[in-house]
Scaffold this motif. Structure first.
Motif, PDB file in Angstrom:
ATOM      1  N   VAL A 257       3.831   4.879  -7.493  1.00  5.57           N
ATOM      2  CA  VAL A 257       2.894   4.603  -8.306  1.00  5.57           C
ATOM      3  C   VAL A 257       2.321   3.338  -7.710  1.00  5.57           C
ATOM      4  N   VAL A 258       3.303   2.460  -7.349  1.00  2.00           N
ATOM      5  CA  VAL A 258       2.657   0.949  -6.855  1.00  2.00           C
ATOM      6  C   VAL A 258       2.082   1.310  -5.686  1.00  2.00           C
ATOM      7  N   MET A 259       2.790   1.994  -4.578  1.00  3.25           N
ATOM      8  CA  MET A 259       1.961   2.286  -3.494  1.00  3.25           C
ATOM      9  C   MET A 259       0.518   2.974  -3.528  1.00  3.25           C
ATOM     10  N   GLN A 260       0.554   3.924  -4.398  1.00  5.09           N
ATOM     11  CA  GLN A 260      -0.656   4.730  -4.735  1.00  5.09           C
ATOM     12  C   GLN A 260      -1.820   3.519  -5.071  1.00  5.09           C
ATOM     13  N   ASN A 261      -1.482   2.771  -5.978  1.00  7.08           N
ATOM     14  CA  ASN A 261      -2.402   1.895  -6.617  1.00  7.08           C
ATOM     15  C   ASN A 261      -2.665   0.676  -5.579  1.00  7.08           C
TER      16      ASN A 261
ATOM     17  N   TRP B 202      -5.368   1.067   6.513  1.00 10.36           N
ATOM     18  CA  TRP B 202      -6.026   0.510   5.500  1.00 10.36           C
ATOM     19  C   TRP B 202      -6.595  -0.935   5.708  1.00 10.36           C
ATOM     20  N   LYS B 203      -6.187  -1.490   6.745  1.00  4.04           N
ATOM     21  CA  LYS B 203      -6.400  -2.850   7.047  1.00  4.04           C
ATOM     22  C   LYS B 203      -8.059  -2.992   7.381  1.00  4.04           C
TER      23      LYS B 203
ATOM     24  N   ILE C 178      -3.809  15.557  -4.523  1.00  2.00           N
ATOM     25  CA  ILE C 178      -4.349  16.679  -4.569  1.00  2.00           C
ATOM     26  C   ILE C 178      -3.344  17.695  -3.643  1.00  2.00           C
ATOM     27  N   GLY C 179      -3.012  17.402  -2.363  1.00  2.00           N
ATOM     28  CA  GLY C 179      -2.210  18.118  -1.396  1.00  2.00           C
ATOM     29  C   GLY C 179      -0.962  18.322  -1.981  1.00  2.00           C
TER      30      GLY C 179
ATOM     31  N   ALA D  48      -8.879   5.487  -0.859  1.00  2.00           N
ATOM     32  CA  ALA D  48      -9.118   6.352  -1.863  1.00  2.00           C
ATOM     33  C   ALA D  48      -9.053   7.699  -1.281  1.00  2.00           C
ATOM     34  N   LYS D  49      -9.630   7.950  -0.047  1.00  2.00           N
ATOM     35  CA  LYS D  49      -9.499   9.401   0.474  1.00  2.00           C
ATOM     36  C   LYS D  49      -8.415   9.738   0.821  1.00  2.00           C
TER      37      LYS D  49
END
Length: 123
Positions: free
Chosen positions: A48-52, A118-119, A68-69, A60-61
């Motif tokens: 959850v921490v990594m997702q957020n 992500w950077k 979803i996958g 977000a993609k």
């Protein structure tokens, strides 16, 4: 913190379940799934921490693709096949499958974070 909560759930699941359930059969059936949850709650918290964190930096993609996958193309089809075609595929197998899906998500999110792509995202 989450490791401690999970440890308690593994050690005394019947006591914890007794706060919410009065039927002994329900407590018996819920004991192993609660132990599964206890073992993996720390992994789920990291997930959850990594997702957020990834959502916060604008990735977000990838988060959506993993979420979803793993749910629609891993968990749900395997759960459906298990329930429909394997008579012994009960709540414990379903819960174990769900836990595996959540742990896999956590590892995938952590790997994306570690790669650092992500950077370069412009928000």
């Amino acid at each position: 913190m989450m490791f401690g909560v999970g440890f308690v759930a593994v050690l005394i699941p019947q006591t914890l379940l007794g706060f919410f359930l009065t039927n002994q059969e329900a407590i018996s059936k819920a004991t192993l799934p609660l132990r599964f949850t206890g073992v993996t709650v720390a992994f789920d918290a990291v997930s959850v921490v990594m997702q957020n964190a990834l959502l916060g930096v604008g990735d977000a993609k990838k988060v959506a693709a993993i979420s979803i996958g793993t749910q629609w193309f891993l968990f749900l089809p395997v759960a459906y096949l298990g329930v429909m075609y394997f008579p012994g595929f009960n709540l414990n197998y379903l819960w174990g499958l769900y836990v595996a899906q959540r742990v896999a998500q956590g590892f995938l999110y952590a790997n994306i974070w570690k790669q650092g792509g992500w950077k370069d995202i412009k928000v």
